[in-house]
Write a protein that holds these residues in place. Structure first.
Motif, PDB file in Angstrom:
ATOM      1  N   HIS A  92       0.848  -1.196   0.000  1.00 40.86           N
ATOM      2  CA  HIS A  92       0.000   0.000   0.000  1.00 40.86           C
ATOM      3  C   HIS A  92       0.889   1.255   0.000  1.00 40.86           C
ATOM      4  N   SER A  99       0.541   3.621   2.008  1.00 44.34           N
ATOM      5  CA  SER A  99       0.642   4.166   3.368  1.00 44.34           C
ATOM      6  C   SER A  99       2.110   4.264   3.808  1.00 44.34           C
ATOM      7  N   GLN A 119       3.548   7.676   3.876  1.00 48.26           N
ATOM      8  CA  GLN A 119       3.271   8.491   5.084  1.00 48.26           C
ATOM      9  C   GLN A 119       4.497   8.484   5.995  1.00 48.26           C
ATOM     10  N   ARG A 127       0.368  -6.869  -4.596  1.00 47.85           N
ATOM     11  CA  ARG A 127      -0.129  -7.870  -3.641  1.00 47.85           C
ATOM     12  C   ARG A 127      -0.144  -9.236  -4.291  1.00 47.85           C
ATOM     13  N   GLN A 176      -2.685   3.243  -6.011  1.00 44.72           N
ATOM     14  CA  GLN A 176      -3.429   3.891  -4.922  1.00 44.72           C
ATOM     15  C   GLN A 176      -3.058   5.367  -4.839  1.00 44.72           C
ATOM     16  N   GLU A 223      -2.786   7.951  -1.548  1.00 47.31           N
ATOM     17  CA  GLU A 223      -2.825   8.065  -0.098  1.00 47.31           C
ATOM     18  C   GLU A 223      -2.863   9.548   0.240  1.00 47.31           C
ATOM     19  N   PHE A 255      -8.120  -0.224  10.822  1.00 41.58           N
ATOM     20  CA  PHE A 255      -6.790  -0.288  10.204  1.00 41.58           C
ATOM     21  C   PHE A 255      -5.782  -0.100  11.337  1.00 41.58           C
ATOM     22  N   PHE A 266      -3.119   1.518  11.519  1.00 41.16           N
ATOM     23  CA  PHE A 266      -2.442   2.829  11.566  1.00 41.16           C
ATOM     24  C   PHE A 266      -3.376   4.004  11.809  1.00 41.16           C
ATOM     25  N   THR A 267      -4.687   3.745  11.947  1.00 42.85           N
ATOM     26  CA  THR A 267      -5.615   4.846  12.248  1.00 42.85           C
ATOM     27  C   THR A 267      -6.524   4.448  13.407  1.00 42.85           C
ATOM     28  N   GLY A 286     -10.552   3.912   2.489  1.00 45.16           N
ATOM     29  CA  GLY A 286     -10.379   3.725   3.927  1.00 45.16           C
ATOM     30  C   GLY A 286      -9.745   4.988   4.490  1.00 45.16           C
ATOM     31  N   CYS A 287     -10.062   5.286   5.755  1.00 49.04           N
ATOM     32  CA  CYS A 287      -9.539   6.520   6.323  1.00 49.04           C
ATOM     33  C   CYS A 287      -9.574   6.463   7.852  1.00 49.04           C
ATOM     34  N   GLY A 288      -9.072   7.502   8.478  1.00 48.10           N
ATOM     35  CA  GLY A 288      -9.140   7.565   9.936  1.00 48.10           C
ATOM     36  C   GLY A 288      -8.190   8.608  10.477  1.00 48.10           C
ATOM     37  N   ALA A 335      -5.689  10.448   7.802  1.00 45.94           N
ATOM     38  CA  ALA A 335      -5.108   9.804   6.621  1.00 45.94           C
ATOM     39  C   ALA A 335      -6.225   9.098   5.872  1.00 45.94           C
ATOM     40  N   PHE A 336      -5.990   8.902   4.600  1.00 49.93           N
ATOM     41  CA  PHE A 336      -6.955   8.127   3.808  1.00 49.93           C
ATOM     42  C   PHE A 336      -6.209   7.465   2.667  1.00 49.93           C
ATOM     43  N   GLY A 337      -6.800   6.400   2.138  1.00 51.66           N
ATOM     44  CA  GLY A 337      -6.156   5.717   1.015  1.00 51.66           C
ATOM     45  C   GLY A 337      -7.203   5.071   0.136  1.00 51.66           C
TER      46      GLY A 337
HETATM   47  N1  DAH Z   1      -3.595   1.255   3.210  1.00 53.92           N
HETATM   48  C1  DAH Z   1      -4.979   0.820   3.171  1.00 53.92           C
HETATM   49  C2  DAH Z   1      -5.126  -0.287   2.132  1.00 53.92           C
HETATM   50  O1  DAH Z   1      -4.290  -0.465   1.312  1.00 53.92           O
HETATM   51  C3  DAH Z   1      -5.897   1.962   2.800  1.00 53.92           C
HETATM   52  C4  DAH Z   1      -5.971   2.983   3.880  1.00 53.92           C
HETATM   53  C5  DAH Z   1      -6.934   2.867   4.867  1.00 53.92           C
HETATM   54  C6  DAH Z   1      -5.121   4.046   3.916  1.00 53.92           C
HETATM   55  C7  DAH Z   1      -7.033   3.786   5.873  1.00 53.92           C
HETATM   56  C8  DAH Z   1      -5.216   4.996   4.929  1.00 53.92           C
HETATM   57  C9  DAH Z   1      -6.191   4.841   5.902  1.00 53.92           C
HETATM   58  O2  DAH Z   1      -4.413   6.044   5.005  1.00 53.92           O
HETATM   59  O3  DAH Z   1      -6.278   5.772   6.881  1.00 53.92           O
HETATM   60  O4  DAH Z   1      -6.118  -0.979   2.159  1.00 53.92           O
END
Ligand code: DAH
Length: 342
Positions: free
Chosen positions: A169, A171, A174, A195, A209, A211, A249, A251-252, A283-285, A306-308
């Motif tokens: 990912h 992320s 970050q 993956r 992706q 991010e 997740f 990380f959030t 996804g986010c948080g 963060a979000f991705g």
């Molecule tokens: N890294 C996650 C994925 O690949 C996506 C993601 C979810 C990124 C939540 C984020 C986050 O920054 O806060 O499925």
């Protein structure tokens, strides 16, 4: 009448009628008529014997004959040069072949559109390496050691050194950015991820992706929600609605998944949204304090969101594309449908 004048008239008739079928024959004619030893040369030689009272008339006739012969021979020569050009297949008067323009790949079109939206909100763009280490992809992002994403089944590792892997990912970027920069940080990270998945209509082992990360004093969940609402409306239309569902997740904390109202049916239900009216897009948080601390950012002072999201998934939803493999086959019949989209 002077016999020379008869001869000149005869030659003139002959030259006027002359025709050839090959280029070499033109050269033969030139030698026969206008070279020094040719018929015209002979006439000039005989000219000295012409009686004085006829010299004017005969001289003029010879000169006219010479001009006629030279013109005729040049004309014949030119006609063969024209043929040469046609025979070599070059016709300079033909219009040019129209050049087919390429078109942008649909993933690039949508990626650029997303980048535009976030740069309007003041986000900058950063990139990180595709070949990563465990720290940036997992450990610093608060993945516990036994997390299933660390399994060989999901992640491509280098056999000889399991600390080298292909990022699963974006992320990981970050961490790269937060290790180097203290807040305020407001950036997006587009990139390719990998993956270990079987390739099918819905999943691929390589995809893309974007991010997002925003870290500063007093960043709240409300900021996250409003940023994502703006994004959804810019990308899918101003009538779009969003909904956040609690998720997890590492990380959030808290974490959420975001759905956008289906842009195909407007939320009334269709086969793209599976008759739910909603499409899951990201996804986010709020950035987990453990992640900030792993990057030496004071989690008492700073908070962040963060979000991705997957670019393929969003592109498929936007254009109603049913099979993710189309993006990687590069069949021009597929690609050229996006010519006018950008
Ligand atoms: N890294 C996650 C994925 O690949 C996506 C993601 C979810 C990124 C939540 C984020 C986050 O920054 O806060 O499925």
């Amino acid at each position: 009448m002077n016999p020379m004048l008869d001869k000149i008239r005869e030659l003139r008739d002959e030259i006027e009628k002359v025709s050839v079928s090959a280029k070499e024959e033109v050269e033969e004619l030139r030698i026969k008529y206008i070279s020094k030893k040719g018929l015209l040369g002979q006439l000039f030689n005989e000219f000295k014997d012409v009686p004085a009272e006829l010299k004017k008339e005969v001289g003029q006739a010879i000169n006219e004959l010479k001009e006629l012969a030279v013109n005729k021979i040049n004309e014949l020569k030119d006609s063969f040069e024209g043929n040469d050009q046609e025979m070599s297949g070059i016709d300079l008067t033909m219009p040019g072949e129209p050049m087919k323009l390429g078109s942008r790949h649909p993933l690039s079109i949508v990626k650029n559109e997303m980048i535009d939206i976030f740069t309007r909100l003041g986000f900058t763009i950063a990139e990180g390496p595709e070949i990563e280490d465990d720290w940036h992809v997992f450990s610093a992002l608060n993945f516990p050691p036994e997390h299933p994403a660390r399994d060989m089944q999901d992640t491509f590792f280098i056999e000889k050194n399991p600390d080298v892997l292909l990022r699963t990912h974006t992320s990981s970027v970050q961490i790269r950015v937060m290790e180097k920069t203290q807040p305020p940080i407001r950036a997006i990270f587009p990139g390719r991820v990998f993956r270990n998945e079987a390739i099918s209509a819905r999943s691929h082992c390589i995809f893309h992706q974007i991010e997002g990360l925003y870290v500063d004093e007093n960043v709240s969940f409300a900021d996250l929600k409003q940023t994502l609402l703006y994004f959804a409306r810019e990308l899918f239309g101003e009538k779009s609605q969003i909904r956040l569902r609690p998720s997890y997740f590492p990380f959030t904390e808290p974490s959420a998944e975001m759905d956008v109202s289906c842009s195909i049916c407007g939320g009334t239900g269709c086969n793209v949204c599976k008759y739910t009216g909603w499409l899951e897009i990201l996804g986010c948080g709020m950035v987990d304090p453990n992640v900030l601390e792993a990057c030496n950012i004071d989690s008492k002072k700073y908070t962040g969101f963060a979000f991705g999201m997957g670019i393929e998934r969003i592109t498929m939803l936007k254009y109603g594309i049913k099979d993710i493999r189309h993006f990687f086959e590069n069949d021009v019949r597929f690609l050229k449908q996006f010519e006018s989209a950008n």
